[in-house]
Design an enzyme around this catalytic site. Structure first.
Site, short mmCIF file in Angstrom:
data_model
loop_
_atom_site.label_atom_id
_atom_site.label_comp_id
_atom_site.label_asym_id
_atom_site.label_seq_id
_atom_site.Cartn_x
_atom_site.Cartn_y
_atom_site.Cartn_z
CB VAL A 89 -0.94 0.23 1.15
CG1 VAL A 89 -1.46 1.31 1.15
CG2 VAL A 89 -2.26 -0.83 0.87
CE LYS A 130 8.40 -3.81 0.42
NZ LYS A 130 7.24 -3.19 -0.69
CE1 TYR A 142 8.40 5.58 12.56
CE2 TYR A 142 8.91 5.25 14.19
CZ TYR A 142 8.64 5.19 13.86
OH TYR A 142 7.95 3.66 13.83
CD GLN A 166 -8.84 -7.30 5.11
OE1 GLN A 166 -8.59 -6.07 4.36
NE2 GLN A 166 -9.95 -7.95 4.97
NE ARG A 226 -11.23 -3.16 4.76
CZ ARG A 226 -12.70 -3.76 3.66
NH1 ARG A 226 -13.04 -4.52 3.97
NH2 ARG A 226 -11.98 -3.44 2.57
CB THR A 253 -2.56 0.83 9.20
OG1 THR A 253 -1.51 1.41 8.94
CG2 THR A 253 -2.72 -0.62 10.02
N PRO A 300 -7.51 -1.61 10.98
CG PRO A 300 -8.83 -1.92 13.33
CD PRO A 300 -7.90 -1.82 12.70
CB VAL A 301 -8.96 3.50 8.31
CG1 VAL A 301 -10.47 2.55 7.73
CG2 VAL A 301 -8.27 3.83 7.87
CG ASP A 320 -15.80 1.60 1.11
OD1 ASP A 320 -15.69 0.22 2.00
OD2 ASP A 320 -14.42 2.16 1.69
CB THR A 321 -16.70 6.94 -2.46
OG1 THR A 321 -17.69 6.90 -0.82
CG2 THR A 321 -17.33 7.69 -3.07
NE ARG A 377 -12.65 -1.91 -3.74
CZ ARG A 377 -11.73 -2.21 -2.67
NH1 ARG A 377 -12.23 -2.39 -1.19
NH2 ARG A 377 -11.07 -2.76 -2.63
CG HIS A 394 -12.15 1.01 4.65
ND1 HIS A 394 -12.74 0.66 3.20
CD2 HIS A 394 -10.86 0.46 4.85
CE1 HIS A 394 -11.57 0.08 2.61
NE2 HIS A 394 -11.17 -0.88 4.19
P1 NAD Z 1 2.45 -4.77 4.29
O1 NAD Z 1 2.75 -6.13 4.65
O2 NAD Z 1 2.51 -5.17 2.89
O3 NAD Z 1 3.35 -3.47 4.27
C1 NAD Z 1 2.85 -3.17 5.69
C2 NAD Z 1 4.46 -2.65 5.99
O4 NAD Z 1 4.39 -1.88 7.41
C3 NAD Z 1 5.52 -4.18 6.11
O5 NAD Z 1 6.81 -3.93 5.02
C4 NAD Z 1 5.98 -4.08 7.48
O6 NAD Z 1 7.63 -3.55 7.82
C5 NAD Z 1 5.97 -2.16 7.80
N1 NAD Z 1 5.76 -1.63 9.87
C6 NAD Z 1 5.56 -2.44 10.02
N2 NAD Z 1 5.71 -2.08 11.29
C7 NAD Z 1 6.05 -0.93 11.34
C8 NAD Z 1 6.54 0.21 12.07
N3 NAD Z 1 6.23 0.54 13.43
N4 NAD Z 1 6.56 1.28 11.13
C9 NAD Z 1 6.86 1.07 9.98
N5 NAD Z 1 7.07 0.37 9.66
C10 NAD Z 1 6.25 -0.68 9.64
O7 NAD Z 1 1.13 -4.54 3.47
P2 NAD Z 1 -0.15 -3.74 2.64
O8 NAD Z 1 -0.58 -4.86 2.12
O9 NAD Z 1 0.81 -2.87 2.41
O10 NAD Z 1 -1.40 -3.11 3.94
C11 NAD Z 1 -1.03 -2.41 4.79
C12 NAD Z 1 -2.01 -1.17 5.93
O11 NAD Z 1 -2.70 -1.23 5.03
C13 NAD Z 1 -2.46 -3.26 6.36
O12 NAD Z 1 -3.39 -2.39 7.29
C14 NAD Z 1 -3.99 -2.95 4.90
O13 NAD Z 1 -5.06 -3.95 6.46
C15 NAD Z 1 -4.11 -1.68 4.71
N6 NAD Z 1 -5.11 -1.56 4.40
C16 NAD Z 1 -5.66 -0.72 3.84
C17 NAD Z 1 -6.65 -0.50 2.85
C18 NAD Z 1 -7.87 1.20 3.20
O14 NAD Z 1 -8.90 1.16 2.04
N7 NAD Z 1 -7.39 1.77 3.93
C19 NAD Z 1 -6.72 -0.81 1.77
C20 NAD Z 1 -5.59 -1.86 1.68
C21 NAD Z 1 -4.65 -2.01 2.65
#
Ligand code: NAD
Length: 314
Positions: free
Chosen positions: A16, A42, A67, A84, A90, A121, A123-124, A150-151, A153, A177
């Site tokens: 993401v 990464k 940071y 997920q 979520r 992230t 559950p947002v 969602d909107t 979609r 969401h």
């Molecule tokens: P991912 O596993 O590919 O990436 C998560 C990253 O976070 C990893 O690279 C990990 O090393 C890093 N990380 C973990 N703890 C950390 C910290 N304390 N500081 C900095 N980095 C840290 O996951 P993703 O597919 O990128 O998904 C990320 C989040 O986004 C998930 O919670 C997912 O559910 C959410 N998401 C939200 C929506 C939305 O509409 N809001 C849509 C898709 C995904």
């Protein structure tokens, strides 16, 4: 404009975070983009990959950092945390990701207090509530990406049914969401006319249950994608770039994002999505969406579900 006018920091360089970075670069939204991740390699890999596209996008400095890079940022995007698994909701991510969120908030608060915090992230809505309650942050500066996806979609699905561009459909999903998000059919409109009028005049009308079908499609969308490819990221990448654009360029777009509500919607005790006007300071104002009594009840239930999740955590 100096080269350091718009700084965006993305914390979490996974699927993401990288997709938001990619969409942000292509749209030329900022002059500095910093990617942060506990898995430093990464973040470095993503920055190297994205940097090789710099000859093809507007000028921008892109790098990795910690940071401390949040100092002077206009927008800090949080995508760090678990995503997920198939069949996982979520809300199932709440324990793990709330701990990660707290550690990030403690990490960044010493460096930057005025930036807009965009939480993605899951559950947002719950995480947006927790961040809004964090003593060092101003709640009006905390935004969750909420139901913007969602909107999108919902509009896409309607566009397929109506044979009309998704850009020309005015319709919103509000609430969580997640599984209780509420697509608002009663005030959805095309060309200034209610959707119901278009349906009534259609030569190929949908079946009687079409609204239930569309609602299920919107709510199931992420599960369908995760079952097939393990994660969703392009749609949210583009959605978040749109949010960032409206903030940095003070565009006042109306977007369904999540924020802690205690205004015309009442004091719901949770962050939740409604249509909001987004500009420089974050949420400029929230707009009332017209709902029928059933939709209103579904929205209240969605808020109750989120409030319960927040109360369990607290
Ligand atoms: P991912 O596993 O590919 O990436 C998560 C990253 O976070 C990893 O690279 C990990 O090393 C890093 N990380 C973990 N703890 C950390 C910290 N304390 N500081 C900095 N980095 C840290 O996951 P993703 O597919 O990128 O998904 C990320 C989040 O986004 C998930 O919670 C997912 O559910 C959410 N998401 C939200 C929506 C939305 O509409 N809001 C849509 C898709 C995904």
């Amino acid at each position: 404009m100096s080269i350091h006018d718009n700084k965006v920091v993305i914390i979490g360089s996974g699927f993401v975070g990288a997709s938001i970075a990619y969409a942000t670069l292509i749209r030329g939204l900022c002059t500095e983009l910093v990617m942060v991740d506990t898995n430093r390699e990464k973040a470095v890999g993503e920055v190297m990959d994205l940097s090789h596209g710099l000859p093809f996008v507007p000028p921008v400095e892109i790098r990795t950092g910690g940071y401390e890079e949040c100092a002077g940022a206009e927008v800090i995007v949080i995508t760090a945390g678990a995503n997920q698994e198939p069949a996982q909701s979520r809300l199932d991510l709440v324990q793990k990701n709330s701990k990660i969120l707290h550690s990030i908030l403690e990490g960044i608060e010493q460096y930057e207090k005025d930036a807009i915090l965009l939480i993605v992230t899951n559950p947002v809505d719950v995480l947006t509530t927790l961040a809004s309650q964090h003593s060092e942050l101003r709640p009006e500066r905390v935004i969750g990406s909420g139901t913007i996806l969602d909107t999108a979609r919902f509009r896409y699905i309607l566009s397929q049914r109506c044979g009309i561009s998704a850009n020309s459909i005015h319709a919103y999903v509000i609430g969580e969401h997640g599984d209780s998000g509420v697509p608002i059919f009663s005030s959805a409109s095309i060309a200034g006319s209610p959707l119901s009028l278009l349906c009534a005049n259609s030569t190929s009308p949908c079946n009687q249950n079409w609204q239930e079908e569309v609602t299920a499609q919107v709510r199931r969308a992420a599960y369908e994608i995760i079952n097939r490819k393990g994660a969703t990221y392009y749609g949210i990448g583009l959605s978040c770039a749109y949010i960032i654009q409206s903030i940095l360029r003070d565009e006042h777009k109306v977007l369904t994002v999540s924020s802690y509500l205690n205004d015309q919607y009442g004091s719901l005790g949770t962050a939740i999505s409604v249509p909001c006007v987004l500009g420089k300071g974050g949420i400029n104002r929230r707009l009332q969406v017209s709902m029928n009594p059933i939709e209103k009840e579904m929205f209240i239930q969605s808020a109750e579900k989120l409030k319960e999740a927040v109360n369990i955590l607290n």
